[in-house]
Write a protein that holds these residues in place. Structure first.
Motif, PDB file in Angstrom:
ATOM      1  N   LYS A 271       0.807  -1.226   0.000  1.00  0.00           N
ATOM      2  CA  LYS A 271       0.000   0.000   0.000  1.00  0.00           C
ATOM      3  C   LYS A 271       0.837   1.272   0.000  1.00  0.00           C
ATOM      4  CE  LYS A 271      -3.833  -2.114   2.575  1.00  0.00           C
ATOM      5  NZ  LYS A 271      -3.174  -3.402   2.898  1.00  0.00           N
ATOM      6  N   GLY A 272       2.055   1.200   0.534  1.00  0.00           N
ATOM      7  CA  GLY A 272       2.835   2.422   0.719  1.00  0.00           C
ATOM      8  C   GLY A 272       3.980   2.617  -0.236  1.00  0.00           C
ATOM      9  N   SER A 273       4.167   1.681  -1.186  1.00  0.00           N
ATOM     10  CA  SER A 273       5.268   1.826  -2.142  1.00  0.00           C
ATOM     11  C   SER A 273       4.750   1.630  -3.555  1.00  0.00           C
ATOM     12  CB  SER A 273       6.363   0.787  -1.843  1.00  0.00           C
ATOM     13  OG  SER A 273       6.064  -0.461  -2.462  1.00  0.00           O
ATOM     14  N   PRO A 274       5.509   2.094  -4.533  1.00  0.00           N
ATOM     15  CA  PRO A 274       5.093   1.891  -5.931  1.00  0.00           C
ATOM     16  C   PRO A 274       5.259   0.442  -6.396  1.00  0.00           C
ATOM     17  CG  PRO A 274       7.218   3.005  -5.850  1.00  0.00           C
ATOM     18  CD  PRO A 274       6.708   2.950  -4.444  1.00  0.00           C
ATOM     19  N   PHE A 275       5.914  -0.389  -5.599  1.00  0.00           N
ATOM     20  CA  PHE A 275       6.155  -1.778  -5.990  1.00  0.00           C
ATOM     21  C   PHE A 275       4.859  -2.581  -6.011  1.00  0.00           C
ATOM     22  CE2 PHE A 275       8.118  -6.075  -5.083  1.00  0.00           C
ATOM     23  CZ  PHE A 275       8.732  -6.189  -6.322  1.00  0.00           C
ATOM     24  N   LYS A 276       4.015  -2.363  -5.002  1.00  0.00           N
ATOM     25  CA  LYS A 276       2.664  -2.940  -4.957  1.00  0.00           C
ATOM     26  C   LYS A 276       2.633  -4.474  -4.932  1.00  0.00           C
ATOM     27  CE  LYS A 276       0.917   1.184  -5.213  1.00  0.00           C
ATOM     28  NZ  LYS A 276       0.406   1.834  -3.983  1.00  0.00           N
ATOM     29  N   ARG A 277       3.749  -5.095  -4.564  1.00  0.00           N
ATOM     30  CA  ARG A 277       3.788  -6.562  -4.506  1.00  0.00           C
ATOM     31  C   ARG A 277       4.175  -7.020  -3.103  1.00  0.00           C
ATOM     32  NH1 ARG A 277       7.863  -7.634  -9.312  1.00  0.00           N
ATOM     33  NH2 ARG A 277       8.226  -9.562  -8.122  1.00  0.00           N
ATOM     34  N   ASP A 278       3.609  -8.147  -2.696  1.00  0.00           N
ATOM     35  CA  ASP A 278       3.898  -8.708  -1.379  1.00  0.00           C
ATOM     36  C   ASP A 278       5.104  -9.628  -1.503  1.00  0.00           C
ATOM     37  OD1 ASP A 278       3.948 -10.117   1.024  1.00  0.00           O
ATOM     38  OD2 ASP A 278       1.772 -10.174   1.224  1.00  0.00           O
ATOM     39  N   VAL A 279       6.286  -9.136  -1.125  1.00  0.00           N
ATOM     40  CA  VAL A 279       7.507  -9.918  -1.308  1.00  0.00           C
ATOM     41  C   VAL A 279       7.519 -11.160  -0.407  1.00  0.00           C
ATOM     42  CG1 VAL A 279       8.855  -7.931  -2.050  1.00  0.00           C
ATOM     43  CG2 VAL A 279       8.849  -8.567   0.358  1.00  0.00           C
ATOM     44  N   LEU A 280       6.882 -11.064   0.767  1.00  0.00           N
ATOM     45  CA  LEU A 280       6.845 -12.239   1.642  1.00  0.00           C
ATOM     46  C   LEU A 280       6.007 -13.350   1.032  1.00  0.00           C
ATOM     47  CD1 LEU A 280       6.686 -11.018   5.350  1.00  0.00           C
ATOM     48  CD2 LEU A 280       8.626 -11.208   3.786  1.00  0.00           C
ATOM     49  N   LYS A 281       4.921 -12.977   0.363  1.00  0.00           N
ATOM     50  CA  LYS A 281       4.077 -13.986  -0.278  1.00  0.00           C
ATOM     51  C   LYS A 281       4.847 -14.656  -1.420  1.00  0.00           C
ATOM     52  CE  LYS A 281       0.125 -16.133  -0.999  1.00  0.00           C
ATOM     53  NZ  LYS A 281       0.511 -16.981  -2.165  1.00  0.00           N
ATOM     54  N   GLU A 282       5.536 -13.865  -2.223  1.00  0.00           N
ATOM     55  CA  GLU A 282       6.297 -14.439  -3.317  1.00  0.00           C
ATOM     56  C   GLU A 282       7.436 -15.324  -2.808  1.00  0.00           C
ATOM     57  OE1 GLU A 282       7.426 -11.531  -6.255  1.00  0.00           O
ATOM     58  OE2 GLU A 282       5.498 -10.475  -6.084  1.00  0.00           O
ATOM     59  N   LEU A 283       8.094 -14.885  -1.728  1.00  0.00           N
ATOM     60  CA  LEU A 283       9.173 -15.684  -1.165  1.00  0.00           C
ATOM     61  C   LEU A 283       8.627 -16.956  -0.522  1.00  0.00           C
ATOM     62  CD1 LEU A 283      12.194 -15.899  -0.622  1.00  0.00           C
ATOM     63  CD2 LEU A 283      11.843 -14.646   1.511  1.00  0.00           C
ATOM     64  N   ALA A 284       7.482 -16.836   0.158  1.00  0.00           N
ATOM     65  CA  ALA A 284       6.862 -18.021   0.771  1.00  0.00           C
ATOM     66  C   ALA A 284       6.512 -19.053  -0.301  1.00  0.00           C
ATOM     67  CB  ALA A 284       5.618 -17.616   1.554  1.00  0.00           C
TER      68      ALA A 284
END
Length: 428
Positions: A123-136
């Protein structure tokens, strides 16, 4: 990660805080403790918006940056080269069996999609991706255990700390709301990311033992949602009830090399020591003081010989890539483990403690003698409680001559060892 001793000194001088009273680990938890000990080698990942400053994870406090200004870094945090699959591939090639990543560090920025704060990577960055979900997802796909680091302190939230200072005596406007915030986020981490190997806490040293952290509620929540999830707390105190492993920062158990473990009793829980590959936890562009391949491999060996896991740190760049030197160092460790992993993985600390010449690890009726620094062609091993049936060089199975007396075993070598680790295999 902390670098100051003020909070530690406060903690040492006070009494223990509350823990999960009457905690009885489940069968699943006990099995996971054994798996954790067998895995022996994990990778610590310190990553957040502080990487953009390229000056370590404490840059906000060390540079006296006001939180209102520091938090604006999130607006430009766009790690476009982040590739969870590549991370897992590189770290698995390094021999690592698990990853522990910062879900939220002391600056309060959450590296996952949380409903309880907009100050997060989705919500707070332009990346807009959940890195923990992708890493999990990548970890689960490739059989890599995943642990989440979680900071108990927060420099930005006024319900934790009104002035944002280390070891502040200003406990915030309402710790109850901050405590509930932590419970809410922990519940998210334990329900939205699949199997979690451990929750790794840091920051309790900030307010010390006299402060009621309500660990009883925190630990009970974790064990109620995922009974097999291990609770590890880097508080530098004796292990508390409800914890499933004991952490040592920059220290092998009982050695207090970094000054954080003075007088800390070594528990019967699984042990883990965390260390940096250079001198920083978070990415620091000027820190090129990387330890050599030999030093890192020998530290892993010493950790195993002291019956502990090694959690070796890397700080990713702001673009989401791992530093090239770090990848090379992990690669060297992985190559060594391909040859000698049998003497590390699945072992426990050997019956002979650490000596100047090295350490021992043990598995069943085998004792692995890791010779790290020996200037002679003979080695005396003070092994008095077992009869040695045979001795050989591990790597080529060449028989080694030995003489056993009641005082121990004298091993006679063909040459002075000069390997990173000259391993002997003794059978009982």
């Amino acid at each position: 990660m902390k670098r100051y001793l003020l909070g530690l000194l406060l903690a040492v001088a006070t009494l223990p805080t509350m823990a999960q009273k009457g905690y009885v680990p489940t069968k699943e938890n006990l099995e996971n403790r054994k798996i954790f000990q067998d895995n022996k080698f994990g990778v610590f990942i310190h990553w957040g918006i502080y990487s953009m400053l390229a000056d370590g994870e404490w840059a906000m406090l060390q540079k006296n940056i006001p939180f209102d200004e520091y938090s604006k870094l999130a607006r430009g945090f766009d790690p476009s080269k982040f590739d969870a699959e590549q991370w897992v591939a590189d770290l698995k090639a390094g021999g690592a069996k698990y990853i522990c990543i910062t879900s939220r560090h002391h600056d309060g920025f959450s590296m996952f999609d949380t409903k309880y704060s907009d100050y997060n990577i989705v919500k707070g960055s332009p990346f807009k991706r959940d890195v923990l979900k992708e890493l999990a997802d990548a970890c689960h796909k490739h059989g890599m255990k995943l642990h989440f680091y979680y900071s108990l302190l927060d420099w930005g939230r006024t319900d934790y700390n009104v002035d944002g200072k280390l070891a502040s005596k200003s406990y915030g406007s309402d710790y109850k709301t901050y405590h509930q915030f932590m419970l809410n986020q922990l519940k998210e981490l334990l329900t939205n990311y699949g199997d979690v190997g451990a929750i790794w806490f840091d920051g309790a040293w900030d307010k010390g033992k006299t402060f009621d952290w309500k660990f009883d509620e925190i630990y009970a929540l974790i064990h109620s949602i995922q009974p097999g999830c291990l609770v590890i707390n880097n508080h530098h105190w004796a292990a508390l009830e409800g914890e499933d492993a004991q952490a040592f920062e920059r220290d092998l158990p009982g050695q207090n090399a970094a000054g954080y473990s003075h007088g800390v009793e070594i528990s019967q829980l699984p042990l883990e020591t965390c260390e940096t590959m250079n001198t920083s936890w978070g990415y620091k562009i000027t820190d090129n003081n990387y330890k050599s391949d030999k030093t890192l491999i020998q530290y892993l060996i010493k950790a195993a010989g002291n019956n502990a896991n090694l959690l070796m740190n890397v700080g990713p760049r702001p673009d989401g890539t791992l530093p090239d030197v770090a990848v090379l160092r992990f690669g060297a460790m992985g190559q060594w483990l391909k040859l000698y992993g049998e003497t590390i993985f699945g072992t426990r600390g050997g019956s002979i403690g650490q000596h100047k010449w090295g350490v021992t690890t043990q598995k069943g009726n085998k004792l692995y003698v890791h010779i790290l620094d020996l200037q002679d062609k003979a080695l005396f091993i003070p092994l008095t409680d077992k009869k040695v049936k045979s001795a050989r060089v591990f790597i080529n199975k060449k028989t080694v001559e030995f003489v056993q007396r009641k005082e121990g075993v004298l091993v006679l070598l063909d040459t002075v060892p000069d390997d990173v680790d000259y391993v002997l295999e003794l059978d009982f």
